[in-house]
Design a protein around this motif. Structure first.
Motif, PDB file in Angstrom:
ATOM      1  N   LEU A  92       0.821  -1.210   0.000  1.00 46.78           N
ATOM      2  CA  LEU A  92       0.000   0.000   0.000  1.00 46.78           C
ATOM      3  C   LEU A  92       0.860   1.268   0.000  1.00 46.78           C
ATOM      4  CD1 LEU A  92      -2.958   0.973   0.145  1.00 46.78           C
ATOM      5  CD2 LEU A  92      -2.663   1.085   2.638  1.00 46.78           C
ATOM      6  N   GLY A  93       0.681   2.130  -0.984  1.00 43.25           N
ATOM      7  CA  GLY A  93       1.268   3.463  -0.971  1.00 43.25           C
ATOM      8  C   GLY A  93       2.777   3.531  -1.126  1.00 43.25           C
ATOM      9  N   GLN A  94       3.382   2.534  -1.785  1.00 45.29           N
ATOM     10  CA  GLN A  94       4.848   2.472  -1.880  1.00 45.29           C
ATOM     11  C   GLN A  94       5.326   2.835  -3.292  1.00 45.29           C
ATOM     12  OE1 GLN A  94       6.678   1.589   0.999  1.00 45.29           O
ATOM     13  NE2 GLN A  94       4.642   1.708   1.923  1.00 45.29           N
ATOM     14  N   GLY A  95       6.392   3.650  -3.363  1.00 43.36           N
ATOM     15  CA  GLY A  95       6.946   4.019  -4.660  1.00 43.36           C
ATOM     16  C   GLY A  95       8.461   4.052  -4.636  1.00 43.36           C
ATOM     17  N   GLU A  96       9.065   4.049  -5.822  1.00 40.58           N
ATOM     18  CA  GLU A  96      10.529   4.117  -5.945  1.00 40.58           C
ATOM     19  C   GLU A  96      10.903   5.078  -7.058  1.00 40.58           C
ATOM     20  OE1 GLU A  96      12.460   0.349  -6.562  1.00 40.58           O
ATOM     21  OE2 GLU A  96      14.379   1.289  -7.049  1.00 40.58           O
ATOM     22  N   LEU A  97      11.833   5.980  -6.729  1.00 39.76           N
ATOM     23  CA  LEU A  97      12.282   7.006  -7.676  1.00 39.76           C
ATOM     24  C   LEU A  97      13.559   6.587  -8.381  1.00 39.76           C
ATOM     25  CD1 LEU A  97      12.479  10.505  -5.899  1.00 39.76           C
ATOM     26  CD2 LEU A  97      11.382  10.030  -8.093  1.00 39.76           C
ATOM     27  N   GLY A  98      13.718   7.024  -9.625  1.00 39.71           N
ATOM     28  CA  GLY A  98      14.976   6.827 -10.341  1.00 39.71           C
ATOM     29  C   GLY A  98      15.225   8.000 -11.279  1.00 39.71           C
ATOM     30  N   TRP A  99      16.479   8.133 -11.757  1.00 42.50           N
ATOM     31  CA  TRP A  99      16.831   9.305 -12.557  1.00 42.50           C
ATOM     32  C   TRP A  99      18.096   9.081 -13.350  1.00 42.50           C
ATOM     33  CZ3 TRP A  99      15.923  10.608  -7.085  1.00 42.50           C
ATOM     34  CH2 TRP A  99      16.922  10.091  -6.254  1.00 42.50           C
ATOM     35  N   SER A 100      18.214   9.749 -14.463  1.00 48.66           N
ATOM     36  CA  SER A 100      19.477   9.844 -15.213  1.00 48.66           C
ATOM     37  C   SER A 100      19.461  11.151 -15.982  1.00 48.66           C
ATOM     38  CB  SER A 100      19.626   8.705 -16.225  1.00 48.66           C
ATOM     39  OG  SER A 100      19.836   7.483 -15.580  1.00 48.66           O
ATOM     40  N   LEU A 101      20.647  11.753 -16.079  1.00 52.36           N
ATOM     41  CA  LEU A 101      20.795  12.980 -16.872  1.00 52.36           C
ATOM     42  C   LEU A 101      21.889  12.774 -17.910  1.00 52.36           C
ATOM     43  CD1 LEU A 101      20.875  15.962 -14.309  1.00 52.36           C
ATOM     44  CD2 LEU A 101      18.942  15.248 -15.750  1.00 52.36           C
ATOM     45  N   ALA A 102      21.777  13.465 -19.028  1.00 54.81           N
ATOM     46  CA  ALA A 102      22.872  13.538 -19.994  1.00 54.81           C
ATOM     47  C   ALA A 102      24.043  14.262 -19.324  1.00 54.81           C
ATOM     48  CB  ALA A 102      22.409  14.299 -21.229  1.00 54.81           C
ATOM     49  N   LEU A 128       0.762   8.411  -2.799  1.00 51.90           N
ATOM     50  CA  LEU A 128       1.706   7.474  -2.184  1.00 51.90           C
ATOM     51  C   LEU A 128       2.018   7.890  -0.749  1.00 51.90           C
ATOM     52  CD1 LEU A 128       4.159   6.889  -5.177  1.00 51.90           C
ATOM     53  CD2 LEU A 128       2.337   5.375  -4.367  1.00 51.90           C
ATOM     54  N   HIS A 129       2.432   6.934   0.053  1.00 54.67           N
ATOM     55  CA  HIS A 129       2.765   7.184   1.462  1.00 54.67           C
ATOM     56  C   HIS A 129       4.278   7.220   1.692  1.00 54.67           C
ATOM     57  CE1 HIS A 129       2.736   7.018   5.786  1.00 54.67           C
ATOM     58  NE2 HIS A 129       3.373   5.864   5.787  1.00 54.67           N
ATOM     59  N   ARG A 130       5.020   6.405   0.950  1.00 52.84           N
ATOM     60  CA  ARG A 130       6.478   6.287   1.142  1.00 52.84           C
ATOM     61  C   ARG A 130       7.130   6.118  -0.220  1.00 52.84           C
ATOM     62  NH1 ARG A 130      10.104   2.187   1.331  1.00 52.84           N
ATOM     63  NH2 ARG A 130      11.896   2.384   2.715  1.00 52.84           N
ATOM     64  N   ILE A 131       8.190   6.904  -0.465  1.00 58.37           N
ATOM     65  CA  ILE A 131       8.930   6.784  -1.729  1.00 58.37           C
ATOM     66  C   ILE A 131      10.399   6.564  -1.396  1.00 58.37           C
ATOM     67  CG2 ILE A 131       9.629   7.966  -3.855  1.00 58.37           C
ATOM     68  CD1 ILE A 131       6.916   9.384  -3.848  1.00 58.37           C
ATOM     69  N   GLU A 132      10.980   5.552  -2.031  1.00 61.22           N
ATOM     70  CA  GLU A 132      12.375   5.210  -1.751  1.00 61.22           C
ATOM     71  C   GLU A 132      13.225   5.354  -3.005  1.00 61.22           C
ATOM     72  OE1 GLU A 132      11.924   1.158  -0.388  1.00 61.22           O
ATOM     73  OE2 GLU A 132      12.449   0.364  -2.362  1.00 61.22           O
ATOM     74  N   ILE A 175      11.549   8.607   1.995  1.00 56.34           N
ATOM     75  CA  ILE A 175      10.859   9.753   2.620  1.00 56.34           C
ATOM     76  C   ILE A 175       9.357   9.448   2.639  1.00 56.34           C
ATOM     77  CG2 ILE A 175      10.718  11.062   0.426  1.00 56.34           C
ATOM     78  CD1 ILE A 175      11.264  13.604   2.233  1.00 56.34           C
ATOM     79  N   LEU A 176       8.690   9.909   3.693  1.00 58.55           N
ATOM     80  CA  LEU A 176       7.247   9.703   3.843  1.00 58.55           C
ATOM     81  C   LEU A 176       6.487  10.942   3.386  1.00 58.55           C
ATOM     82  CD1 LEU A 176       7.189   8.095   7.414  1.00 58.55           C
ATOM     83  CD2 LEU A 176       7.270   6.931   5.181  1.00 58.55           C
TER      84      LEU A 176
END
Ligand SMILES: CC(C)(COP(=O)(O)OP(=O)(O)OC[C@H]1O[C@@H](n2cnc3c(N)ncnc32)[C@H](O)[C@@H]1OP(=O)(O)O)[C@@H](O)C(=O)NCCC(=O)NCCS
Length: 183
Positions: A92-102, A128-132, A175-176
């Motif tokens: 429930l409410g869980q996410g994950e961040l990712g990124w890339s730049l030139a 979402l409640h929590r993103i990692e 982070i919550l």
């Protein structure tokens, strides 16, 4: 699921859906060893970049396991600077961040600005409640980015992966929703 309204506008950036015209710029940075160093797999072939841009262009965010995949563009210049992604994790409410730049877009705070907008989206419209974020402990650029985002270092998993010919220690930052709103 609420509809994701695109593009998202920040102070200096536009975050939008990928398009076919992004392929060459996407491939230019994802074919570089320095971009691939902390990503799974070797630098991308042109075919792999085509597949990835196709997936990003057609992303759906309807169920666990789906991704929001956004192209990052400067407002004053229409070229692709990189991408920021948010995965809907199981639970429930869980996410994950990712990124890339030139490479040419790094060192100007663009990844921070794009990730802040995606945290707003994740904790706002997407509920979402929590993103990692999970990263190789040697990836100092990503760790510094997590710190700038005021994410908390929650775990250090020693020798969690074996990739690129060596063991890698994984850091987990998170982070919550309340913490993001109150920061
Ligand atoms: C991870 C990655 C996106 C970080 O990029 P970055 O450019 O360091 O991050 P930002 O865009 O937020 O820029 C921050 C830098 O810009 C500077 N900066 C300048 N203006 C700024 C502003 N307005 N706001 C914030 N920072 C700013 C910061 O001081 C910082 O510089 P420093 O690294 O010298 O301390 C980049 O290194 C990358 O694409 N790596 C390859 C792919 C990868 O590893 N992906 C992640 C896998 S987990």
């Amino acid at each position: 699921m609420p509809e994701i309204r695109l593009p998202i506008s920040t102070k200096r950036l536009i975050l939008r859906r990928f398009e076919g015209r992004d392929l060459d710029a996407f491939h230019a940075y994802h074919s570089l060893p320095e971009t691939a160093r902390f990503l799974p797999g070797p630098p991308k072939s042109y075919t792999q970049s085509m597949e990835r841009v196709g997936k990003y262009a057609n992303f759906v965010y309807e169920k666990e396991g789906d991704w929001v995949c956004l192209a990052i563009e400067a407002k004053d210049s229409p070229e692709l600077l990189g991408e920021v992604v948010l995965k809907w994790l199981p639970g429930l409410g869980q996410g994950e961040l990712g990124w890339s730049l030139a490479p040419g877009a790094r060192g100007q705070g663009y990844a921070t600005e794009a990730a802040e907008a995606v945290l707003d989206l994740g904790f706002g419209e997407l509920g979402l409640h929590r993103i990692e974020a999970r990263l190789d402990a040697l990836n100092a650029g990503s760790a510094a980015l997590c710190e700038r985002l005021t994410m908390r270092l929650e775990a250090r998993l020693v020798d969690k992966w074996h990739y690129k010919g060596q063991w890698a220690t994984e850091l987990v930052y998170a982070i919550l929703d309340m913490e993001w709103r109150c920061r």
